[in-house]
Scaffold this motif. Structure first.
Motif, PDB file in Angstrom:
ATOM      1  N   SER A 148       0.825  -1.203   0.000  1.00  0.00           N
ATOM      2  CA  SER A 148       0.000   0.000   0.000  1.00  0.00           C
ATOM      3  C   SER A 148       0.865   1.262   0.000  1.00  0.00           C
ATOM      4  O   SER A 148       0.500   2.278  -0.586  1.00  0.00           O
ATOM      5  CB  SER A 148      -0.941   0.008   1.215  1.00  0.00           C
ATOM      6  N   ILE A 149       2.016   1.197   0.664  1.00  0.00           N
ATOM      7  CA  ILE A 149       2.943   2.335   0.669  1.00  0.00           C
ATOM      8  C   ILE A 149       3.483   2.577  -0.742  1.00  0.00           C
ATOM      9  O   ILE A 149       3.580   3.719  -1.201  1.00  0.00           O
ATOM     10  CB  ILE A 149       4.096   2.081   1.660  1.00  0.00           C
ATOM     11  N   GLU A 150       3.824   1.478  -1.428  1.00  0.00           N
ATOM     12  CA  GLU A 150       4.320   1.581  -2.805  1.00  0.00           C
ATOM     13  C   GLU A 150       3.259   2.180  -3.726  1.00  0.00           C
ATOM     14  O   GLU A 150       3.539   3.069  -4.539  1.00  0.00           O
ATOM     15  CB  GLU A 150       4.708   0.190  -3.305  1.00  0.00           C
ATOM     16  N   MET A 151       2.007   1.717  -3.582  1.00  0.00           N
ATOM     17  CA  MET A 151       0.928   2.221  -4.417  1.00  0.00           C
ATOM     18  C   MET A 151       0.636   3.687  -4.135  1.00  0.00           C
ATOM     19  O   MET A 151       0.331   4.463  -5.041  1.00  0.00           O
ATOM     20  CB  MET A 151      -0.350   1.393  -4.186  1.00  0.00           C
ATOM     21  N   ARG A 152       0.727   4.066  -2.878  1.00  0.00           N
ATOM     22  CA  ARG A 152       0.495   5.456  -2.491  1.00  0.00           C
ATOM     23  C   ARG A 152       1.536   6.368  -3.119  1.00  0.00           C
ATOM     24  O   ARG A 152       1.235   7.466  -3.593  1.00  0.00           O
ATOM     25  CB  ARG A 152       0.534   5.579  -0.966  1.00  0.00           C
ATOM     26  N   TYR A 189     -13.650   8.069   9.237  1.00  0.00           N
ATOM     27  CA  TYR A 189     -13.161   6.684   9.282  1.00  0.00           C
ATOM     28  C   TYR A 189     -12.348   6.463  10.567  1.00  0.00           C
ATOM     29  O   TYR A 189     -12.492   5.447  11.265  1.00  0.00           O
ATOM     30  CB  TYR A 189     -12.299   6.429   8.049  1.00  0.00           C
ATOM     31  N   LYS A 190     -11.478   7.415  10.898  1.00  0.00           N
ATOM     32  CA  LYS A 190     -10.674   7.315  12.116  1.00  0.00           C
ATOM     33  C   LYS A 190     -11.570   7.338  13.352  1.00  0.00           C
ATOM     34  O   LYS A 190     -11.344   6.587  14.310  1.00  0.00           O
ATOM     35  CB  LYS A 190      -9.644   8.449  12.172  1.00  0.00           C
ATOM     36  N   GLU A 198      -3.338   8.228  15.691  1.00  0.00           N
ATOM     37  CA  GLU A 198      -2.814   7.015  15.060  1.00  0.00           C
ATOM     38  C   GLU A 198      -3.086   7.005  13.555  1.00  0.00           C
ATOM     39  O   GLU A 198      -4.024   7.623  13.073  1.00  0.00           O
ATOM     40  CB  GLU A 198      -3.440   5.769  15.686  1.00  0.00           C
ATOM     41  N   SER A 199      -2.235   6.277  12.837  1.00  0.00           N
ATOM     42  CA  SER A 199      -2.396   6.135  11.397  1.00  0.00           C
ATOM     43  C   SER A 199      -3.627   5.289  11.078  1.00  0.00           C
ATOM     44  O   SER A 199      -3.805   4.206  11.630  1.00  0.00           O
ATOM     45  CB  SER A 199      -1.150   5.471  10.804  1.00  0.00           C
ATOM     46  N   LEU A 200      -4.465   5.770  10.175  1.00  0.00           N
ATOM     47  CA  LEU A 200      -5.646   5.015   9.763  1.00  0.00           C
ATOM     48  C   LEU A 200      -5.241   3.732   9.060  1.00  0.00           C
ATOM     49  O   LEU A 200      -5.772   2.653   9.343  1.00  0.00           O
ATOM     50  CB  LEU A 200      -6.520   5.864   8.838  1.00  0.00           C
ATOM     51  N   ARG A 201      -4.276   3.813   8.162  1.00  0.00           N
ATOM     52  CA  ARG A 201      -3.873   2.643   7.395  1.00  0.00           C
ATOM     53  C   ARG A 201      -3.253   1.569   8.276  1.00  0.00           C
ATOM     54  O   ARG A 201      -3.407   0.380   8.017  1.00  0.00           O
ATOM     55  CB  ARG A 201      -2.894   3.047   6.281  1.00  0.00           C
ATOM     56  N   ASP A 202      -2.563   1.981   9.323  1.00  0.00           N
ATOM     57  CA  ASP A 202      -1.983   1.006  10.253  1.00  0.00           C
ATOM     58  C   ASP A 202      -3.055   0.330  11.094  1.00  0.00           C
ATOM     59  O   ASP A 202      -2.765  -0.596  11.847  1.00  0.00           O
ATOM     60  CB  ASP A 202      -0.971   1.677  11.183  1.00  0.00           C
ATOM     61  N   ASN A 203      -4.289   0.787  10.976  1.00  0.00           N
ATOM     62  CA  ASN A 203      -5.397   0.205  11.733  1.00  0.00           C
ATOM     63  C   ASN A 203      -6.467  -0.387  10.826  1.00  0.00           C
ATOM     64  O   ASN A 203      -7.578  -0.653  11.259  1.00  0.00           O
ATOM     65  CB  ASN A 203      -6.006   1.270  12.654  1.00  0.00           C
TER      66      ASN A 203
END
Length: 275
Positions: A148-152, A189-190, A198-203
């Motif tokens: 997901s980091i690569e796609m971002r 969403y958060k 906190e990071s949304l993607r990490d959750n």
């Protein structure tokens, strides 16, 4: 000054930072560091009083801080005091703290890490994997998160090519993608997941990460095909890309009979191994 905001962890406590490419030095959120050093419940008040005392003593090393925009707890960017490594070391000396020595060691290691990462970016990836493993995430989730980091990165590169300004415009476009597939903007969403800083993607669960990636990948590819000019046209593309992920979400929920979006977050162990 690089306008790339990042978050560093000192003993699992977040410190907002910005890397200055010209000076090759970090700038740190003073409030975040004051909170760690003083362990005060009101670090802003603590910093105001300390800054005033240092001014009265004629110490300009710390009091002449830059003010830069960093992401606040509500997700919005606000001006806040930041200081470079030299200033932070002076600040550490000004705050009686049991964390002083561990923090100075952390600061020295951080500088070394940055130079290592410039030489070999793979170090950054390996460090991220190690951090996620230490927090209990499954190998499957870690693989998805790194993807997901690569796609971002590919998406933000495309936005830059299209004339979108980094910062608030990136945030708005991200919201458009998220609203299209999740029917919530990032802040909603958060809140749904009971998150603050906190990071949304990490959750996100594996499935949520995949849907979010689909929205961003679709946005990237549609943008490459349609060549939007600037923010307004890219906003339309973001909605279209997010809609692709919404179609996938609807199909999954129709076939599985369960929601693709869950309220659980990484504080609850069952998320870490979810689907």
């Amino acid at each position: 000054m690089s306008n790339k905001n990042t978050v560093k962890l000192f003993e699992n406590k977040e410190i907002r930072t910005i890397w200055n490419e010209t000076e090759e030095d970090w700038y740190f959120s003073v409030i975040d560091i004051i909170k760690i050093l003083s362990e005060s419940k009101d670090p802003s008040s603590y910093w105001r009083k300390l800054k005033q005392r240092l001014k009265e003593e004629g110490d300009k090393t710390v009091t002449n801080c830059h003010r830069l925009k960093l992401t606040a707890a509500d997700g919005k960017k606000r001006l806040t005091d930041v200081a470079n490594t030299k200033q932070i070391l002076r600040l550490v000396q000004s705050v009686p703290s049991r964390n002083a020595e561990p923090f100075k060691r952390w600061l020295a290691e951080l500088g070394k890490e940055r130079f290592d990462e410039i030489i070999d970016p793979e170090i950054t990836i390996n460090r991220a994997v190690k951090t996620y493993r230490s927090k209990g995430y499954s190998e499957k989730w870690i693989t998805q998160r790194l993807k997901s980091i690569e796609m971002r990165k590919e998406l933000t590169d495309e936005w830059k090519r299209s004339g979108v300004e980094e910062g608030i415009e990136y945030s708005i476009l991200t919201d458009e993608i998220t609203k299209a597939w999740a029917e919530m903007n990032t802040q909603e969403y958060k809140k749904f997941k009971s998150l603050k800083k906190e990071s949304l993607r990490d959750n996100m669960s594996n499935l949520e990460l995949v849907l979010n990636m689909l929205g961003e990948v679709s946005t990237t590819e549609i943008s490459k095909i349609t060549n939007p000019d600037g923010f307004d046209e890219s906003k339309t593309v973001a909605k279209r890309g997010g809609s692709v992920a919404k179609d996938a979400r609807d199909s999954f929920e129709r076939e599985s009979g369960k929601s693709a979006i869950i309220s659980r977050n990484a504080k609850k162990p069952d998320l870490l191994d979810n689907d």
